[in-house]
Structures are given as C-alpha cells and as structure tokens.
Design a protein around this motif. Structure first.
Motif, short mmCIF file in Angstrom:
data_model
loop_
_atom_site.label_atom_id
_atom_site.label_comp_id
_atom_site.label_asym_id
_atom_site.label_seq_id
_atom_site.Cartn_x
_atom_site.Cartn_y
_atom_site.Cartn_z
N ILE A 165 0.74 -1.32 0.02
CA ILE A 165 -0.14 -0.04 -0.17
C ILE A 165 0.97 1.24 0.03
O ILE A 165 1.86 1.22 0.66
N ASP A 166 0.60 2.52 -0.61
CA ASP A 166 1.33 3.74 -0.70
C ASP A 166 0.73 4.47 0.45
O ASP A 166 -0.46 4.96 0.70
N VAL A 167 1.64 5.01 1.18
CA VAL A 167 1.27 5.85 2.34
C VAL A 167 1.98 7.06 2.28
O VAL A 167 2.33 7.89 3.12
N GLY A 168 2.38 7.46 0.85
CA GLY A 168 3.14 8.65 0.85
C GLY A 168 2.18 9.78 0.89
O GLY A 168 0.87 9.67 0.95
N GLN B 174 7.85 -4.63 12.96
CA GLN B 174 8.36 -3.77 12.14
C GLN B 174 7.75 -3.23 11.03
O GLN B 174 7.90 -1.87 10.72
N VAL B 175 6.75 -3.90 10.72
CA VAL B 175 5.85 -3.29 9.55
C VAL B 175 4.98 -2.31 10.12
O VAL B 175 4.58 -1.33 9.53
N MET B 176 4.36 -2.32 11.33
CA MET B 176 3.65 -1.25 12.02
C MET B 176 4.15 -0.25 12.11
O MET B 176 3.80 0.84 12.16
N LYS B 177 5.62 -0.39 12.70
CA LYS B 177 6.29 0.97 12.87
C LYS B 177 6.46 1.65 11.66
O LYS B 177 6.55 2.80 11.43
N GLN C 51 4.92 5.47 11.22
CA GLN C 51 5.79 6.70 11.05
C GLN C 51 5.26 7.42 9.91
O GLN C 51 5.37 8.68 9.77
N ALA C 52 4.90 6.73 8.72
CA ALA C 52 4.35 7.47 7.65
C ALA C 52 2.88 7.96 7.60
O ALA C 52 2.64 8.99 7.25
N LEU C 53 2.06 7.07 8.13
CA LEU C 53 0.64 7.42 8.40
C LEU C 53 0.43 8.47 9.26
O LEU C 53 -0.78 9.48 9.10
N TRP D 124 -5.66 12.35 8.14
CA TRP D 124 -7.16 11.64 8.22
C TRP D 124 -6.79 10.22 9.00
O TRP D 124 -7.59 9.51 9.24
N PHE D 125 -5.38 9.81 9.32
CA PHE D 125 -5.28 8.63 9.49
C PHE D 125 -5.69 8.39 11.27
O PHE D 125 -5.61 8.97 11.96
N ALA D 126 -6.62 6.92 11.40
CA ALA D 126 -7.43 7.09 12.55
C ALA D 126 -6.66 5.96 13.72
O ALA D 126 -7.19 5.56 14.51
N GLY D 127 -5.61 5.61 13.10
CA GLY D 127 -4.73 4.44 13.70
C GLY D 127 -5.23 3.05 13.61
O GLY D 127 -6.09 2.76 12.73
N PHE D 128 -4.43 2.17 14.04
CA PHE D 128 -4.73 0.64 14.13
C PHE D 128 -5.83 0.31 14.77
O PHE D 128 -6.14 0.85 15.77
N ASP D 129 -6.56 -0.74 14.15
CA ASP D 129 -7.77 -1.20 15.01
C ASP D 129 -7.87 -2.54 15.18
O ASP D 129 -8.85 -3.07 15.71
N ILE D 130 -6.71 -3.40 15.22
CA ILE D 130 -6.85 -4.99 15.38
C ILE D 130 -5.64 -5.27 16.27
O ILE D 130 -4.55 -4.70 15.66
N ALA D 131 -5.85 -5.80 17.50
CA ALA D 131 -4.71 -6.01 18.45
C ALA D 131 -4.18 -7.43 18.06
O ALA D 131 -4.58 -8.34 17.36
#
Length: 886
Positions: A242-245, A527-530, A534-536, A541-548
């Motif tokens: 996914i592109d997060v630029g 690693q991926v979530m970090k 950092q990018a998002l 508009w980024f609302a954060g992660f929602d799956i633990a």
C-alpha cells in the motif's frame, strides 16, 4: 493535503463502486464489490454502485443488487432493476456529476488493463489505483517480464506465442536454451492478459505446450500466451503493498507476505496440476494452505518486501497492489547464468522472483488483502478506508471533499466518545461459533465469518469468532465419534478467521501458538507496523490501527460454554448439521442459561429428523400443507440386500418410477440424490459401503454435479417419490427486443422454493420465497456455486409464474408450518409450491441455514419493506436471542 480547518463544512465522501466487466473473473469482482460495500459504507461515506456487463454496457444499480448469487443472476436482473447508460462516455459523464471518486473493483480485462482508468482519466474523474498507461504496462505478463528484466530483477525464462505466429522449431530451441528436455520438460502455459490464474495450465514438452497455447488462443481467452519454466522445488508467495506517501510522493510499504503452500495428495489430477490456479485461489479446498508471514528465512522475507517496494515505484503503481512471486531455495539450471548474478533477487538462501502484478487485488472477505492487513493492525474497514483516503490525497481537486469527509468523520468519532463517557464502556459480548465435522463445515466457516464481520460494525457489541473442531484436529476426525465430549472450541483472533477451510483455520491455530513462530511473527509485525505508523502519522486523516495482536485459545466444548456464561454473552450458532443443528449445542447452552440464536433443542431435534418433521405437520393437510410419502431403511439393510429387490419394493410402495434418497438425519443437501434405476441405487450403496466423502459428477444415470456424502455414513436413509417440476430457464434467444427472458411451460403445478422465516416463537414471519433456476444448456459450475450461491434466484417468484394470491397463501402456509414446529429466531424451509393455489409440499427444514455473503436469506430480507441489509439482518437475529432469554 491541507489539514481540515476547525470550521470545515462536514459532508460525506461520495464513492462510485464499479464492478463486473467482460472477464471470466467478473464473479470474483461481484464478491469483491459486495465486500467493499459492506466495509466502507457509513454515514460519512456514501457508496453508489455500478456494473459493467459482458457486452461492456454500464448500469447504475442499487446496493441490494450486489448480493446476487452469480454473474448470470446479476445480468438477468439488470433488465428490470438497473439504470442503463447508452454509452460508456455517458456513464463517465454521470460519474463526474454524482461521485467524488471512483473505486474500480473490476478484475482482469477493462479493470486492470487500463480500460476503465483511461475512461475516467479522459473525463477527469479521480479514481483509486494505478493510471491507465502503467496498468497497460504491468497487466501484460510478457511485457511486464521484459520490464522487470530491464529494471534489474531476476525473471522466469519465458517464450511468447502470438495468434497465428507459433514457430515450433523456435519453441524447441527455447527449450534447449534453458536446459529443458523438449519431449517432457515441465512448463506453465498462461494467457498474458487474462488476469489472475485464468487459463493457467501445467504441460510437459514442447508439443503439449504448443497445443495448450493454441487452445487458449482458439478459446478466445487471449491472443497472446506465454510459456514459462515450471519452478521445481519453489514456494509461491504473494504480497500486498500500500502507498502511504503524501500527495504524489510515492512511499510504498509492503505488508507481511503470504506463503502459498500446495498440499500433496494421492489424487493424480492434483499431482499433475501443482500450481496455484483459479480454483485453489477462490474456492474452499484442502489442496492449499497459507502462512503469513512465510516460513522463509528472515533475510528472504526482507528481500521480498524490498523487491515489491522497488517494483511498485519503478512501475509507477498507485495506492495499492498485489505482487506474486516465487522463492527458489535450491539452484535452478534454467536461471543460472553470469548475467543473472548481479540482478535483484539473489540471496544467501536462494532466489526470489516476481511473476505477476495484480493491479486490483481480490477483495473478497478472506482475500490476501485482508489476511495481510489484519496481521499488521488493520480491520477490513480500516485498510479499505486508508486506501480510499490516500487516493483522495493524490487529487488536488478532491482536497475540499476530503477535508469535509475528515471533518465529518471526526465529528462522528467525538459523538461516539461522548456517548461512551455518558453510558459507560460496557459492550455486550457475543460469540459466533462455526465449523464442526460434517460435510457442510466449509459452508459453516463462510457463514460464521460473514456473520462475525457484519456484527463487527456495531459499536455496542464485542464479537468473538469461534471454531468448533474435533478434539484431535481434523487429521483423524473421520475415525472418531464427533460428539459434545470429543470436540474443542478455539476462540480466534481476527486474522486467523480469514481462511478458506476449517482445516486451514485449525492448523493456523496450532501454528500461531508455536513459540518460534510467535517470536518471528511478532517481530515482523512490529517492524511493519512501525513503518506504517511513521508514514501514516503524517496524514491528517489516519485513525490508527484497530486490530490487536492476540493469540487463539482452546477449550473443551463444556469449558467454552462456562466461559461464555461467565462473560454473560450470547451465542450466534452457525454450525451446519451435526451437533450444531440436532439440538445438542442448543441443549447445552440452554442448560447453562446462555442465550443463543435459532430454534430450541426440541424443534432442532425434530427438524434434523426428516421423518419426525413430516409427522409433526402431517395433520395440516386441510390448511394446504402436505408431506411427501417416505420409506425409511437402515443403511445396513441396503448393504446386505440386492439393489434390484429393494428397487422393486420402493417402486411398489411409493408408486413412483424415480426415487429421491437422502439421509434421515443430516444437514441440507448432504447425500441427496435422484435415483432412476437399480444401477443408480447400487452406485449409491457402494459409496456408503466404501465411506466415500463424495459421489463424482455424472456417475448416476441422470446428469448431476458432485454429491457430498455424509461421513460417517448415516444409520438410516429416506426414500421418497421424486417430485417432477417444470424447469424454468433463462433463454438467451432474442424476443421482443429482450436478449434474456424467462421460459416456463407451466405444464406441471409444482415448483421448488426455499423460504426464510424469522421472529419469535408462535409469531414467525415468512420472507418472500425464492425459486432457483438455471441457464439453458448450462450445468452450474463449481466456481459459480462457491463464488456466490447456487443458480439464478428469483425472489419473489415473478407474477407470470405465481399470482399474488398464491404467493400470500404460500407464505401463510410457511408461517403455520414454522409455528407448528416451534421454530423461533430464524430458519429456512424448503418445499414445493403449487403455483396455482399456493399450497405447499414440505421437503425439509434447516434450523441453522446458510448465512454466506450471497445466501438466499439475504436476497429475501432485501425484498422486505424497507429492505433489511445483512448487518441489520444478523443483528435482528441476535436481538431475538436476547429477547427470548429475557
């Protein structure tokens, strides 16, 4: 993107969802669109739905139409239910005026080859995904391979075959050049522009490869075919990126890749066809298993992620994509050359190659997009909305719309937080249980997954998915008695539910608690979530992660019931057949005082026994409710008696020349067959004797599909007269300016229907019945059966077949039957209806009916006034369970 101002006007974003297309993958497209609709639509995001048919005609459709069973069902309904546009330019003009951004979910031709993108670009309409020029370059497998090679990536050696241009001698030279035997060298033959896995076959030698290539071209699948080396000893993988630029600065991040493991089998067909083809990708099968992340060395996973990111940038892709490839742990002669030494993909542990670029990845409920996203903290809704938000940020013209959408979203979130503060944070716990050990367990997994995902959308619910399995796993389940004392229940984390078979979910549970896998997965996930955070975090508009990140837990059935009771939860039962439908689970839950969906133990036991069901309503003949004569025989008797003798007895007793056989106690459709002669009975009996799991297609005298058999064989079987009905078909012959129309002779008065009933005990309400039909001269394929449902559904029956008076009489009979049987919550009744007077002839009652994304119950709920959409339908069933408990 400019930050949303404090006083920014709040309004929903308008998204145009476009599906269908001319490709053979249009059925998958329909499923993808349904899934996207389910997970992005809300008060802050309004979705308008559109469909492109095989003839490239565009239609505006209602969201309800996305829940059709199959493409054929969908095409047939367009004539009377959809808004047709006279041309594609007119369609684009409509989109320009009515939506802010388009989300294309057309797989294959016109969706991934740049077709729809070019249409939208010319009309200056923002859209999700890659631009038309880059689509064209990446979609063609041969051109993409040349581009990969030019960009410094290792590629799979291939040979191009074009229409009317096959040179056998050059093909043989190519075999020799890569050290393959021209007589039996193993290769893969595939169309260059047919989308994911369509027409892909394994062949041996130059002659067979040439023959298959010409066949693909002559069938019209594509006019260009490539022949590739079969990568022996390799492991397939697929990776979502996914592109997060920001704005047009691309910043692709690759999620955790998935290893695709093709499982060995003694079946010769499977041994010959060891590729991840269309069936294995989209249908429930025990021939494939997925591992996310892959069981590769960490350095190889890093190489895959780095390569996919580079590829995304160098091909100019946008927003998201899926890249497929191979990891070859052992040296391969066809790849060995000095010029390959410096290319990307060489690692200490083997070779990484990228083979396919999927520009619009499948978005079905259990697709790779959602499997991989859930591993790094994204729910279905959050990953899809992230993709849409990023696409919006690329278009300057959408800045005001995107800001207004963000403002509305924040306003809604603030209102929810205020409500939580006022009412407390306590959520009602609910458990959805599915799986089991019957032949219907894969449908049960689809049903349970669909119910769980739909209930996830309610803020006042805390929903946990649960898998019912044999105590020792599925490997030995057919050799043991499956009962309440010999089964386990796993509570599942989000990502482990997203599989195609119960066996795969069960295996993933054991894998997920292995210490070494836990450590590796946790580190890679972190690693991926970090990287993502950092990018998002730079995005407004980024609302954060929602799956633990959670682990599965295993309980005995009784321990699980105690756990549910302590949690003061309600149980949604989605276990088809066996202990899920015979009253066993219902009785255990009732004894523990745990509320649950569907009928109680007595009604469940009665309806599981087809003879008992008939006896329970036998006295209602004067009200227009009839039953079919039955002859019940022990399976042991069949195995020890001459088929000819039994056949003659059945014909005499039942006064029929054609017999329907079915298990006396089993779920819907299992072991049901039409027998026309003693030889058919012998084939069926031999299947019982050999404990076959299924009867192959067309092994009886009348043409038929694969018949799933009950395992273990039933103690007794029911024989009934086969009820002859008039066939309804969809004709493709032109008539009165209509290319598709119903053909029904009406010579016989009976038609087969299926009807959902819903409500409290004694107050059951009948939904509109459905009639299932088939297309003329076309046997329903396995793909269509599992992509959506079975056949073409007419809901309710057309007035040309059944009058309103007959329809109302039919519904009245169904309600009387449901109340007499003591049904409550919901069930499905299968029957024959007399189309002239509405009287019914009972077939069977399913107290835990199928609840898959396109189940007929959803079609029927959507014809109610007002329409009941899936999330509301399943919530209603849960609320009925609460009401009964209270």
């Amino acid at each position: 993107m400019a930050p949303a101002a404090a006083g920014q006007e709040a309004r929903p974003l308008r998204v145009g969802l476009v599906c269908g297309g001319p490709s053979a993958e249009r059925g998958i497209s329909l499923n993808s669109a349904r899934s996207v609709l389910d997970h992005i639509q809300g008060e802050d995001l309004l979705v308008s739905c559109y469909y492109i048919d095989c003839g490239m005609n565009a239609y505006g459709i209602s969201p309800a139409q996305l829940y059709s069973n199959t493409p054929s069902d969908f095409d047939f309904k367009l004539e009377c239910l959809a808004q047709e546009f006279r041309s594609l330019p007119e369609f684009a003009e409509h989109l320009s005026a009515n939506v802010d951004i388009v989300f294309p979910v057309i797989h294959g031709k016109f969706g991934e080859d740049g077709g729809i993108q070019e249409l939208l670009e010319k009309a200056k309409i923002p859209f999700v995904g890659t631009t038309s020029n880059e689509c064209r370059r990446a979609f063609d497998k041969h051109n993409a391979s040349l581009e990969l090679d030019a960009r410094g990536f290792l590629t799979v050696p291939n040979f191009l075959v074009q229409k009317d241009k096959l040179d056998k001698s050059k093909l043989e030279d190519w075999f020799r050049s890569i050290n393959l035997n021209k007589e039996n060298g193993k290769v893969v033959v595939k169309p260059t522009r047919a989308g994911s896995s369509i027409g892909v076959v394994v062949t041996y030698g130059a002659d067979e490869a040439a023959e298959k290539a010409v066949g693909i071209i002559s069938e019209g699948i594509d006019d260009k075919v490539i022949i590739e080396v079969f990568l022996e000893g390799g492991c397939e993988f697929t990776a979502i990126v996914i592109d997060v630029g920001t704005t047009n600065n691309s910043h692709p991040i690759v999620l955790l890749p998935t290893e695709v493991e093709l499982l060995s089998s003694s079946n010769s067909e499977i041994q010959e066809d060891t590729i991840f083809n269309y069936r294995r990708k989209y249908l429930p099968t025990q021939q494939v298993a997925y591992h996310t992340p892959p069981r590769f060395p960490t350095e190889v996973i890093d190489c895959i992620r780095e390569g996919v990111s580079l590829l995304f940038r160098r091909f100019g892709l946008r927003d998201f994509a899926r890249i497929d490839g191979w990891f070859i742990p052992t040296p391969t002669t066809s790849l060995s050359s000095s010029e390959n030494g410096g290319k990307f993909g060489n690692t200490e542990y083997g070779t990484v190659l990228f083979t396919d670029i999927n520009l619009i990845s499948g978005m079905e409920q259990t697709s790779f997009l959602f499997q991989q996203a859930s591993k790094v903290g994204f729910s279905h809704s959050r990953i899809l909305r992230t993709i849409v938000q990023h696409a919006c940020s690329r278009f300057p013209s959408l800045v005001p719309s995107n800001n207004a959408w963000t403002a509305l979203f924040r306003k809604m979130q603030s209102a929810k937080q205020a409500e939580v503060i006022q009412n407390g944070t306590c959520k009602q716990k609910a458990f959805v249980i599915f799986g089991g050990d019957t032949s219907e367990r894969q449908v049960s997994l689809m049903s349970g997954t669909n119910v769980w995902l739909n209930l996830q959308g309610f803020d006042d619910l805390d929903v946990t998915p649960c898998l019912l399995t044999p105590a020792n796993g599925y490997c030995s389940s057919h050799n043991q008695d499956f009962s309440e004392n010999s089964c386990d229940v796993w509570t599942l984390p989000y990502s482990l539910v997203l599989r195609h078979t119960t066996e795969e979910v069960c295996d993933a549970c054991f894998e997920a608690i292995e210490p070494e896998r836990v450590a590796i997965t946790s580190r890679l996930r972190g690693q991926v979530m970090k990287e993502l955070e950092q990018a998002l975090s730079k995005q407004d508009w980024f609302a954060g992660f929602d799956i633990a990140d959670e682990q599965p837990s295993k309980y005995s059935l009784q321990q699980w019931i105690n756990y549910v009771k302590e949690a003061k939860a309600v149980v949604f039962i989605a276990v088809h057949g066996g202990i899920g439908e015979d009253g066993t689970i219902q009785s255990l839950l009732e004894s523990a005082g745990v509320p649950y969906t569907g009928p109680g133990p007595i009604a469940s036991r009665t309806c599981m026994d087809k003879v008992a069901t008939s006896l329970a309503v036998d006295h209602l003949a004067s009200h227009g409710i009839h039953t079919i004569p039955k002859d019940v025989r022990a399976s042991e008797e069949l195995l020890q008696t001459s088929p000819v003798d039994i056949w003659n007895e059945l014909k005499t007793k039942l006064q029929t020349v054609t017999v329907c056989v079915k298990p006396a106690r089993d779920g819907c459709s299992t072991g049901v067959a039409r027998l026309c002669c003693p030889e058919d009975l012998e084939v069926y009996t031999n299947a019982l004797r050999r404990k076959l799991q299924r009867l192959p297609a067309n092994c009886l005298s009348r043409a038929h599909g694969v018949i799933e058999m009950p395992v273990p064989p039933p103690e007794s079987l029911i024989f009934e007269p086969y009820i002859e009905t008039d066939e309804i078909i969809i004709s493709n012959e032109a008539r009165d300016d209509s290319s598709r129309h119903l053909v029904w002779k009406g010579e016989k008065k009976w038609l087969e229907i299926t009807v959902g009933v819903i409500g409290k005990r004694g107050e059951m309400h009948s939904l509109n019945p459905s009639i299932t039909v088939k297309e003329s001269g076309d046997i329903l394929s396995l793909e269509e059966k599992f992509q959506g449902g079975t056949g073409i559904n007419l809901t309710p029956p057309p007035a040309s077949i059944m009058s309103e008076d007959a329809l109302q009489k039919c519904k009245s009979c169904i309600e009387m039957m449901a109340n007499t049987l003591g049904l409550e919550g919901f069930s499905r009744i299968d029957a024959f209806v007399n189309v002239r007077n509405g009287e019914v002839l009972l077939i069977e009652v399913n107290t835990v009916p199928g609840m898959t994304p396109s189940t007929v119950l959803i079609h029927q709920a959507l014809t109610e006034e007002p329409p009941i959409y899936p999330h509301k339908f399943f919530r209603t069933l849960l609320d009925l369970a609460f009401a009964r408990a209270n």
